[in-house]
Enzyme design. Structure first.
Site, short mmCIF file in Angstrom:
data_model
loop_
_atom_site.label_atom_id
_atom_site.label_comp_id
_atom_site.label_asym_id
_atom_site.label_seq_id
_atom_site.Cartn_x
_atom_site.Cartn_y
_atom_site.Cartn_z
N GLU A 142 -9.91 5.51 3.06
CA GLU A 142 -9.77 5.08 4.14
C GLU A 142 -9.95 5.78 5.37
OE1 GLU A 142 -8.04 1.48 6.81
OE2 GLU A 142 -7.21 1.68 4.80
N GLU B 184 1.08 -1.56 0.18
CA GLU B 184 0.11 -0.29 0.35
C GLU B 184 0.96 1.34 0.22
OE1 GLU B 184 -2.82 -0.55 3.51
OE2 GLU B 184 -2.48 -2.44 2.76
#
Length: 429
Positions: free
Chosen positions: A344, A221
């Site tokens: 997120e 990520e």
């Protein structure tokens, strides 16, 4: 006589209380001392000897550490590793961002890191943000420092209303699945979303995923984040994260308290090998986009070297940052099975209501350029090491009244989407 006995009993009670309090204080004192020693040992492992130190205007200390002394080489599998100073191959077909003309209002602005204002690291060193004792102390334990508190990778089509906030994480993403992917690229609009609680965060990133949700899932990520708990402030920072399941075959082969084999943020454990002397993981990004003002974005490319098998990361058009050795992973040792791009947040539901922590710019996608946050030129790397437009893009959000996502396509931006939102509002309680 009765009074005398009562007096003796009272004195005995006082003595017992004093002894118990003393023992408790002694145990707590030893526990605190032990914790301090653990923190000091961990700091010594993370903060390597610097050849030069640069104090950033935001308070960070950036240590220029010799490339061979970085935390990656604490890993027992990397003791005799020969550093790969450049990838064997770059993906073919990098999107030509020069197609955006100089008169286009959507022309990206230059972006850098704040510490650059006060200096640069010399060649053959890598810039590492120095970890402070209070950074580690904010974590629930030394072993948990540098890790996400919950598994939080978005699983599209899983928005069971009863499970929406089970992990406390919410997302607004675009994704592709069903093929073999060897990398991903995106240009991400950079903002400074407001965070309601210090234990919450807001990030925008790409996910490269292999394996099965809930079982042996590997991830790489990268993007930007605001995380008061991890960094001690509300600055927008470049970050990476990687993880493998604690059940992976690799973990059963080697275990050591000198590294966190299940993955971590940035360089907070052994794994990612940095080769670049100009960009620091976890350092503040500067400047930041403004509502109705100038827009700034960063480009991130992660791809698998078809010869060596390592996963490389590039920041912007010029900075190849380094690589994750392929042996760290089980499923990603071959290829990825899903790519995700988006935002997120952590929603701790303060006061029993939805958090007002913002995602992206804090505004909904329909507000568009200059107001809503975007990902543009999203691409995947195929089995021939070519960058191409993703096919069959899906979108996912748990609660679109809180954070939403809208995709689009045009000649300059290729596949893009706007995303984000304010969190708590009249339709999101």
């Amino acid at each position: 006589m009765g009074g005398h006995v009562r007096g003796l009993v009272a004195e005995l009670v006082v003595v017992i209380v004093v002894v118990v309090v003393g023992l408790t204080c002694g145990v707590e004192g030893r526990s605190i001392e032990r914790q301090k020693l653990d923190v000091e040992r961990h700091l010594k492992r993370l903060n390597k000897r610097a050849l030069k130190t640069i104090k950033s205007p935001d308070g960070d200390m950036i240590d220029c550490v010799h490339i061979s002394q970085q935390p990656a080489f604490d890993h027992p599998f990397l003791k005799d590793h020969k550093i790969q100073m450049r990838p064997n191959f770059h993906p073919d077909g990098l999107f030509d961002e020069k197609k955006v003309t100089a008169t286009d209002s959507k022309e990206p602005k230059p972006i850098t890191q704040m510490w650059h204002l006060n200096g640069r690291c010399p060649e053959d060193t890598v810039p590492i943000r120095r970890t402070k004792g209070e950074d580690v102390m904010r974590a629930s334990s030394v072993k948990r420092y540098g890790k996400k508190k919950h598994r939080s990778i978005p699983k599209p089509n899983s928005a069971n209303p009863d499970l929406v906030n089970e992990s406390g994480h919410q997302h607004a993403i675009a994704y592709v699945e069903g093929g073999k992917y060897y990398g991903a690229k995106a240009t991400i609009n950079v903002w400074d979303p407001k965070i309601q609680q210090p234990s919450e965060f807001s990030l925008s990133q790409l996910w490269i995923l292999g394996g099965s949700f809930g079982e042996d899932l590997n991830s790489i990520e990268a993007g930007w984040q605001v995380s008061p708990d991890l960094y001690g402030d509300n600055n927008t920072r470049l970050f990476t994260y990687w993880t493998v399941s604690s059940h992976s075959q690799f973990l059963t082969t080697v275990q050591s308290d000198a590294y966190q084999a299940t993955g971590c943020y940035n360089l907070l454990c052994s794994g990612f090998i940095q080769i670049n002397s100009e960009v620091a993981m976890g350092a503040s990004i500067f400047p930041i986009s403004g509502y109705h003002g100038s827009q700034y974005d960063i480009s991130i490319l992660v791809w698998k070297d078809p010869k060596e098998g390592n996963w490389w990361m590039q920041f912007g058009n010029d900075y190849v940052l380094g690589y994750w050795p392929s042996f760290l992973f089980s499923y990603l040792a071959d290829s990825a099975s899903m790519i995700e791009w988006g935002g997120e947040v952590v929603n701790t539901e303060p006061d029993g209501q939805h958090t007002s922590t913002q995602m992206g710019s804090g505004h909904f996608p329909e507000e568009g350029f200059g107001k809503a946050s975007y990902f543009r030129n999203i691409q995947v790397v195929d089995e021939s090491n070519n960058l191409r437009s993703p096919k069959g893009i899906g979108t996912f959000t748990e609660q679109s009244n809180c954070y939403d996502v809208q995709t689009g396509y045009n000649g300059d931006w290729g596949n893009y989407f706007y995303y984000g939102g304010p969190g708590k509002n009249s339709n999101c309680q």
